[in-house]
Enzyme design. Structure first.
Site, short mmCIF file in Angstrom:
data_model
loop_
_atom_site.label_atom_id
_atom_site.label_comp_id
_atom_site.label_asym_id
_atom_site.label_seq_id
_atom_site.Cartn_x
_atom_site.Cartn_y
_atom_site.Cartn_z
N ASN A 20 -4.20 7.13 7.26
CA ASN A 20 -3.18 6.28 7.57
C ASN A 20 -2.18 6.27 6.35
O ASN A 20 -0.74 5.68 6.61
CB ASN A 20 -3.32 5.16 8.37
CG ASN A 20 -4.41 4.24 7.43
OD1 ASN A 20 -5.43 4.74 7.38
ND2 ASN A 20 -4.04 3.13 6.82
N ASP A 74 9.85 -5.58 -6.03
CA ASP A 74 9.12 -6.29 -5.59
C ASP A 74 8.93 -7.85 -5.95
O ASP A 74 8.98 -8.03 -7.44
CB ASP A 74 7.63 -5.85 -5.62
CG ASP A 74 6.54 -6.38 -4.30
OD1 ASP A 74 6.29 -5.46 -3.40
OD2 ASP A 74 6.10 -7.37 -4.42
N SER A 85 9.77 2.80 6.00
CA SER A 85 8.40 3.20 6.21
C SER A 85 7.99 2.49 7.35
O SER A 85 6.57 2.24 7.21
CB SER A 85 7.86 2.75 4.73
OG SER A 85 7.57 1.34 4.85
N ARG A 106 -8.77 -2.19 15.39
CA ARG A 106 -9.04 -2.37 13.76
C ARG A 106 -10.63 -2.35 13.60
O ARG A 106 -11.04 -3.21 14.11
CB ARG A 106 -8.50 -3.38 13.22
CG ARG A 106 -6.81 -3.31 13.50
CD ARG A 106 -6.00 -1.86 12.67
NE ARG A 106 -4.99 -1.86 13.27
CZ ARG A 106 -3.68 -2.59 12.67
NH1 ARG A 106 -3.89 -3.17 11.74
NH2 ARG A 106 -2.65 -2.14 13.30
N ARG A 152 0.70 -1.13 -0.04
CA ARG A 152 0.03 0.14 0.02
C ARG A 152 0.82 1.30 -0.22
O ARG A 152 0.83 2.13 -0.80
CB ARG A 152 -0.96 -0.04 1.08
CG ARG A 152 -1.90 -1.10 1.21
CD ARG A 152 -2.83 -1.01 0.10
NE ARG A 152 -3.55 0.42 -0.12
CZ ARG A 152 -4.00 0.89 -1.13
NH1 ARG A 152 -4.21 0.05 -2.17
NH2 ARG A 152 -4.46 2.02 -1.12
N ILE A 153 1.80 1.39 0.89
CA ILE A 153 2.68 2.51 0.91
C ILE A 153 3.62 2.76 -0.17
O ILE A 153 3.53 3.87 -0.65
CB ILE A 153 3.52 2.49 2.17
CG1 ILE A 153 2.57 2.61 3.55
CG2 ILE A 153 4.48 3.52 2.34
CD1 ILE A 153 1.68 3.81 3.60
N CYS A 160 2.74 5.65 11.07
CA CYS A 160 1.78 6.64 10.96
C CYS A 160 1.00 7.01 12.28
O CYS A 160 0.87 8.27 12.83
CB CYS A 160 0.43 6.24 10.25
SG CYS A 160 -0.35 4.57 10.60
N THR A 210 -5.71 -3.55 7.80
CA THR A 210 -4.58 -3.52 6.90
C THR A 210 -4.09 -5.01 6.43
O THR A 210 -4.82 -5.99 6.70
CB THR A 210 -3.21 -3.25 7.84
OG1 THR A 210 -2.97 -4.01 8.83
CG2 THR A 210 -3.55 -1.75 8.57
N ARG A 231 -5.85 -11.16 15.08
CA ARG A 231 -5.46 -10.79 13.74
C ARG A 231 -5.93 -11.88 12.56
O ARG A 231 -6.00 -11.47 11.50
CB ARG A 231 -3.81 -10.32 13.56
CG ARG A 231 -3.40 -9.31 14.15
CD ARG A 231 -1.90 -8.97 13.70
NE ARG A 231 -1.21 -7.88 14.48
CZ ARG A 231 -1.40 -6.60 13.86
NH1 ARG A 231 -1.73 -6.55 12.78
NH2 ARG A 231 -0.91 -5.80 14.44
#
Length: 328
Positions: free
Chosen positions: A309, A32, A118, A228, A10-11, A149, A178, A193
């Site tokens: 975020n 990646d 990050s 979350r 995502r980032i 964040c 996430t 999670r």
């Protein structure tokens, strides 16, 4: 300044979009392990921020985005990449896997000059929050953690309220789900999670307190929990602070409103509008104080802050690149 991104989650993908139009920088490569054609698809179509607004295609191992060429690699080990040949000044380490000094140094060994994580990173990597202690950066530092964040949001709240005095603080972060969660129930080392992210409100463990204790003399005075919630973007920080002296709602709101109009205007915003999380999508600030929800009981202060975020956080990473450039 020539930039490469390692890790196109995502980032990483949001940084790709934003770096193409960032003055003074050139995105030259991404890495990646996912198939490159899948990466191009995910860059072209984004469920949160919409479709890519310029022509985007794949030519061999090169992504062509709006006429700009970006090399695409699939190395599992950054040490296998030849950043030196590409003249890479800074690698944005967004994979979440190379967050120790040893791991991040693989980029330096491959020829990059600097690495910007990050995430918070390991304790041996300098933790520098833009707008708080970026002045500690010097030319000899080659790996920086800009925090996460949540850290970027709460750091500025703590710093400004320290001018009054803080006895203790508890942060409850209501955060969109996430990729570290699951969409259907399955096994996970942190049992919660593994529950379906879009079906429940899910408490998860976070390392926010450890991060904040690295930069504030508040050991034993902080607690944090992340909840979350079933939305795909945005976060609300519910702060409960025991203050060292009496305060009023007007005093606290004035403090943050003034900061938002002066030296903090790039990082912190203030609102009293009746907003919800969707209204902050694409907001570049790390913290938006909701003055309409500030309350005080005795010396206990309740403060509510919002942030995107993803967009807010990548905004600080771009700030770091601009700040770092003169030291290259």
């Amino acid at each position: 300044m020539r930039i490469a991104i390692n890790g196109m989650g995502r980032i990483g993908r949001l940084l790709f979009r934003r770096l193409l139009h960032q003055p003074g920088v050139e995105l030259v490569a991404v890495n990646d392990i996912m198939p490159v054609d899948n990466l191009v698809y995910l860059l072209k179509y984004d469920s949160l921020y919409g479709p890519f607004t310029e022509p985007l295609s794949l030519e061999g191992n090169t992504i062509v985005a709006g006429g700009r060429q970006v090399k695409a690699y699939q190395a599992s080990d950054p040490g296998m990449l030849n950043w030196a040949a590409l003249g890479v000044d800074v690698v944005l380490e967004c994979s979440g896997k190379f967050t120790s000094r040893e791991g991040a140094s693989r980029h330096l060994q491959a020829g990059a000059k600097k690495v910007l994580l990050s995430t918070t990173g390991a304790p041996e990597i300098p933790l520098m929050i833009y707008g708080f202690n970026q002045h500690l950066l010097h030319a000899g530092i080659d790996i920086v953690s800009p925090g996460g964040c949540m850290t970027n949001c709460t750091t500025h709240i703590l710093y400004l309220l320290q001018s009054i005095g803080i006895e203790s603080a508890h942060f409850n972060i209501l955060h969109s789900y996430t990729s570290r969660q699951e969409l259907v129930d399955t096994s996970h080392s942190q049992f919660r999670r593994g529950r379906a992210a879009a079906e429940s409100i899910i408490p998860v463990e976070v390392d926010l307190v450890q991060s904040l204790e690295r930069i504030f003399p508040l050991k034993g005075k902080l607690a944090a929990l992340s909840i979350r919630v079933p939305v795909t973007n945005g976060a609300l920080v519910d702060c409960t602070l025991q203050m060292a002296e009496d305060v009023t709602v007007e005093q606290i709101n004035h403090l943050f409103h003034t900061a938002s109009e002066n030296s903090y205007r790039q990082i912190l915003a203030y609102t009293e509008d009746q907003l919800v999380s969707a209204d902050f999508k694409g907001n570049t600030h790390s913290v938006i104080i909701d003055g309409s929800l500030t309350s005080v009981v005795g010396r206990q202060l309740k403060l509510i802050a919002w942030f995107d975020n993803e967009y807010g956080y990548t905004s600080r990473m771009l700030d770091w690149l601009a700040y770092w450039k003169p030291l290259m």
